[in-house]
Each structure stands twice: as C-alpha cells, then as structure tokens.
Design a protein around this motif. Structure first.
Motif, mmCIF file in Angstrom:
data_model
loop_
_atom_site.group_PDB
_atom_site.id
_atom_site.type_symbol
_atom_site.label_atom_id
_atom_site.label_comp_id
_atom_site.label_asym_id
_atom_site.label_seq_id
_atom_site.Cartn_x
_atom_site.Cartn_y
_atom_site.Cartn_z
ATOM 1 N N LEU A 94 0.826 -1.215 0.000
ATOM 2 C CA LEU A 94 0.000 0.000 0.000
ATOM 3 C C LEU A 94 0.856 1.259 0.000
ATOM 4 C CD1 LEU A 94 -2.917 -1.065 2.341
ATOM 5 C CD2 LEU A 94 -3.058 -0.500 -0.067
ATOM 6 N N VAL A 95 1.945 1.241 0.781
ATOM 7 C CA VAL A 95 2.844 2.402 0.809
ATOM 8 C C VAL A 95 3.491 2.616 -0.555
ATOM 9 C CG1 VAL A 95 5.004 3.276 1.786
ATOM 10 C CG2 VAL A 95 3.262 2.362 3.292
ATOM 11 N N GLY A 96 3.756 1.505 -1.272
ATOM 12 C CA GLY A 96 4.314 1.587 -2.619
ATOM 13 C C GLY A 96 3.383 2.305 -3.582
ATOM 14 N N ARG A 97 2.096 2.266 -3.302
ATOM 15 C CA ARG A 97 1.142 2.962 -4.176
ATOM 16 C C ARG A 97 0.850 4.374 -3.697
ATOM 17 N NH1 ARG A 97 -1.939 -2.450 -3.712
ATOM 18 N NH2 ARG A 97 -1.950 -3.280 -5.816
ATOM 19 N N PHE A 98 0.616 4.514 -2.389
ATOM 20 C CA PHE A 98 0.114 5.799 -1.903
ATOM 21 C C PHE A 98 1.156 6.631 -1.164
ATOM 22 C CE2 PHE A 98 -3.542 3.071 -2.447
ATOM 23 C CZ PHE A 98 -4.391 3.903 -3.140
ATOM 24 N N GLY A 99 2.320 6.057 -0.906
ATOM 25 C CA GLY A 99 3.382 6.836 -0.275
ATOM 26 C C GLY A 99 3.418 6.701 1.235
ATOM 27 N N PHE A 101 3.005 8.710 3.377
ATOM 28 C CA PHE A 101 1.967 9.516 4.009
ATOM 29 C C PHE A 101 0.918 8.678 4.728
ATOM 30 C CE2 PHE A 101 -2.177 11.477 3.830
ATOM 31 C CZ PHE A 101 -1.934 12.720 4.374
ATOM 32 N N ASP B 32 2.786 13.985 -3.067
ATOM 33 C CA ASP B 32 3.642 13.476 -4.138
ATOM 34 C C ASP B 32 3.313 12.004 -4.366
ATOM 35 O OD1 ASP B 32 4.945 15.786 -4.650
ATOM 36 O OD2 ASP B 32 6.549 15.428 -3.185
ATOM 37 N N SER B 33 3.381 11.609 -5.601
ATOM 38 C CA SER B 33 3.098 10.208 -5.888
ATOM 39 C C SER B 33 4.239 9.331 -5.412
ATOM 40 C CB SER B 33 2.897 10.024 -7.389
ATOM 41 O OG SER B 33 2.838 8.657 -7.695
ATOM 42 N N ALA B 34 3.873 8.158 -4.885
ATOM 43 C CA ALA B 34 4.896 7.205 -4.460
ATOM 44 C C ALA B 34 5.555 6.557 -5.663
ATOM 45 C CB ALA B 34 4.264 6.135 -3.579
ATOM 46 N N LEU B 35 4.955 6.753 -6.854
ATOM 47 C CA LEU B 35 5.458 6.064 -8.044
ATOM 48 C C LEU B 35 6.459 6.882 -8.841
ATOM 49 C CD1 LEU B 35 2.262 4.770 -7.877
ATOM 50 C CD2 LEU B 35 3.382 3.494 -9.673
ATOM 51 N N LYS B 38 9.313 5.451 -10.889
ATOM 52 C CA LYS B 38 9.059 4.036 -11.185
ATOM 53 C C LYS B 38 8.244 3.920 -12.469
ATOM 54 C CE LYS B 38 8.826 2.844 -6.321
ATOM 55 N NZ LYS B 38 7.823 2.631 -5.286
ATOM 56 N N PHE B 131 -6.015 2.308 -8.585
ATOM 57 C CA PHE B 131 -5.547 1.932 -7.254
ATOM 58 C C PHE B 131 -4.041 1.695 -7.255
ATOM 59 C CE2 PHE B 131 -5.060 -1.004 -3.626
ATOM 60 C CZ PHE B 131 -5.687 -0.244 -2.655
ATOM 61 N N ASP B 132 -3.562 0.997 -8.314
ATOM 62 C CA ASP B 132 -2.122 0.732 -8.406
ATOM 63 C C ASP B 132 -1.317 2.019 -8.588
ATOM 64 O OD1 ASP B 132 -2.450 -1.934 -8.041
ATOM 65 O OD2 ASP B 132 -2.390 -2.457 -10.162
ATOM 66 N N LEU B 133 -1.954 3.024 -9.207
ATOM 67 C CA LEU B 133 -1.279 4.308 -9.404
ATOM 68 C C LEU B 133 -1.375 5.195 -8.160
ATOM 69 C CD1 LEU B 133 -2.425 5.248 -13.012
ATOM 70 C CD2 LEU B 133 -0.059 5.096 -12.273
ATOM 71 N N GLY B 134 -2.106 4.735 -7.151
ATOM 72 C CA GLY B 134 -2.277 5.547 -5.946
ATOM 73 C C GLY B 134 -3.205 6.722 -6.152
ATOM 74 N N ARG B 153 3.111 13.714 -10.535
ATOM 75 C CA ARG B 153 1.675 13.580 -10.413
ATOM 76 C C ARG B 153 1.096 14.927 -9.979
ATOM 77 N NH1 ARG B 153 -1.783 10.298 -6.536
ATOM 78 N NH2 ARG B 153 -0.214 10.657 -4.967
#
Lengths: 170, 178
Positions: A94-99, A101, B32-35, B38, B131-134, B153
């Motif tokens: 989940l952190v990998g997607r949403f950070g 935060f 900020d996006s976690a991606l 990536k 969802f995968d993109l956050g 993002r």
C-alpha cells in the motif's frame, strides 16, 4: 408579536428539527463487514486499518473513513490477508502505491529521526531547565548564609537603626 | 554568559518563524506520488471505445505523455475538460485518458458531447489501475516519460497555469517539444 414569543410558540417544531439534524450522522455510518476464518486474522485486520491513513480525508484512518478510496484500501487489506500476506507485505504494497503519508506510525529513518526524537528532546530540555533553576536557587541560598561575622554585625546595626527610625516616626 | 542567554528567545522565534513560514502556501492535500521514478504499473484493460482491444503499459512507450484520470461522476473533471481540449488541439499534447470507476456508455456520451482530448482511453471500471497508481481522487494528471516512467503527479484540475508552470517544463525535460 415579538420574536421571542414567536420562537417559543414554534418551540416544538424547532426541537423536532434539531433532533432530526442530530440523528443524521448516526445513519451515515455504514460499515462493510469482512469475515475472517480466525479471530487472530480479524484482530490483525482491525489493527491494520486503524494504522492506515486515508489519503483523501487526511485526518482519518481507513477504518473510520467512508470515502471510496478507503473502501478500496480496506478491500485490498482484506484480499491480501486472506491470501496469506504478512502485515509488512500488505503495508509495503500500500505504501508503494500511496506513499509514506498513509502510515500513521512512520518508519524510523533519517528523515523522520527528528520527529521521533522530539518527545525525548523536549523532556530532556525540560529537565535541564528545571535542574538549572533548582541549582541556581540552591547556590543563592548558600551565598546568603555565607556572611562573615563582621558583615552580620553591620546588617544588625543597619536593621536596628532602621527600626528605631520607624519607631520614632509613629 | 547571561547576555548570550538573553538572545535565546529571539533565536527560537527566528528558527520557528523560518520553519513555519516555509509551510505557508503549501497545500497539504496534494501528495507526491509514491510512483515517481518508477514504471507505470502493469495492467491489462480494455480500450474505452473498442472493448475488443486490450491495452497494456505499452501505450506509454515512444514519447512523453500526460495520463489524465477522469470520470463522468467527477465535477472537477468537467471543469478541466475545456483546458484538456485546448492542450490536445492547440498544443498537440498526447493525453492518455484513464476512465476511472465509470460506465462505458456514460463516458462515451460525455466525450461525444464535449469533445475527446484523449489519444487513447483506458477503461478502468473497477479502478484497479487507478488503485495501483495511488489515485485518491480524480482528476489527477501524471507526466509519463517516453520509456513509461512516472515523472510527476498533479492532483486537481489542470489549467493553463498548471500547464505552463509544471506540466510543460516536465514534458520538455523528458524530451517533448511543446
């Protein structure tokens, strides 16, 4: 007719309206229920969704929030848990997607070191200040009592003179 | 020593002042996006207009693009639509659409009525790629590099200012010419 009498005349209406408004939030809480095969998993799920923060409604965890994204996140936690993932795996995915935060309990790392150290720093600082005050007042006490015999005589003389003077004035 | 200590409150105030001042004007709801840095996550979803066509992250190969997450249920998406049209038609920016948690018929009707700024539209009714993109709220706009890497993002409405200040420089850095 005055405003006050108008208000009191319609008091039942007002009260009813107020009660309806107050009752609304109770209806708004609708929770989807996931069932787990073991009590332990249920517990893990509960702890997990309390520690995850909703990215949309930022001061709520995903257990309390009913935003669509929180629903999706709860669903993902449930799916991963039933397929046997560990807490760390679920958290990382989940952190990998949403950070970072979304962690209510941030990791201890370089960036968050100051955050974690703040309570210790403030307690330590508080002790330093209190200690300093105590030390200083003790030292002052000692200085006061360290009068030589000569000085003591002088003080007494002055005090006598002073009291004599004030006596004569009354 | 005492003289120095007198300046302590001033020092504390200055440090706090700088710290708090730097936070003014920052929008805490924009994360900020976690991606960033990536690759766009793997996906296999239908094209909005042609259900028989399966799209994958190959759609991002070749040149830098924008990825715009939208839905007909999202009022702010309606708000930014005119600016997306302007970006696509006047500036020639390739925009991949991600139709997020929407219904195909509604989405197609919307594009017919208001115009279609998207070069490709990925149909994501369950929100799995979102969802995968956050994605936590449409509209969101991603800057994707020519090799399919997420570069940035932007959460919220895209307008001329956002384009000039953020998206355009990033696209150009990634090798675009706009």
């Amino acid at each position: 007719m005055t405003i006050v009498s108008l208000l009191s005349r319609f008091a039942p209406v007002w009260l009813a309206a107020l009660l309806i408004v107050l009752a609304l939030p109770a209806q708004a809480v609708v929770r989807d229920v996931y069932s787990f095969d073991t009590e332990e998993k249920q517990q893990r799920y509960q702890t997990m969704i309390i520690e995850l923060r909703c990215p949309k409604c930022q001061n709520q965890n995903i257990a309390d929030s009913n935003s669509p994204i929180s629903e999706d996140m709860r669903d993902e936690v449930f799916q991963m848990m039933t397929s046997g993932a560990s807490d760390v795996e679920i958290m990382d995915s989940l952190v990998g997607r949403f950070g970072e935060f979304i962690r209510y309990k941030p990791l201890v790392e370089k960036r968050t070191l100051l955050l974690w150290a703040t309570p210790a720093i403030s307690v330590f600082g508080g002790f330093l200040i209190v200690g300093g005050i105590v030390l200083r007042s003790r030292r002052n006490d000692q200085i006061d009592s360290e009068l030589s015999a000569e000085e003591r005589a002088r003080v007494e003389k002055i005090m006598d003179g002073h009291s004599g003077k004030s006596d004569s004035q009354t | 020593m005492k003289r120095v200590l007198l300046f302590l409150p001033l020092l504390v105030a200055l440090v706090l002042g700088v710290l708090l001042f730097s936070g003014i004007g920052k929008d805490p709801t924009k994360l900020d996006s976690a991606l960033v840095g990536k690759a766009v996550p793997e996906f296999a979803l239908e094209d909005l207009h042609r259900p028989e066509v399966q799209l994958s992250r190959q759609v991002f190969q070749g040149e830098p693009r924008l990825l715009n997450v939208w839905g007909t249920w999202c009022p702010s998406c309606r708000d930014e639509h005119a600016d997306l049209m302007w970006l696509a038609e006047d500036e020639g920016v390739p925009i991949v659409g991600l139709n997020y948690k929407d219904q195909r018929a509604k989405a197609k009707a919307w594009l017919e009525r208001l115009g279609d700024p998207y070069s490709t539209n990925v149909y994501d009714p369950k929100g799995s790629l979102g969802f995968d993109l956050g994605v936590y709220g449409a509209p969101e706009t991603f800057v994707i590099g020519a090799d399919g890497t997420v570069l940035h993002r932007h959460v919220g409405v895209v307008n001329k200012q956002v384009w000039e200040e953020t998206l355009r420089p990033l696209l150009n850095q990634a090798g675009g010419r706009y």
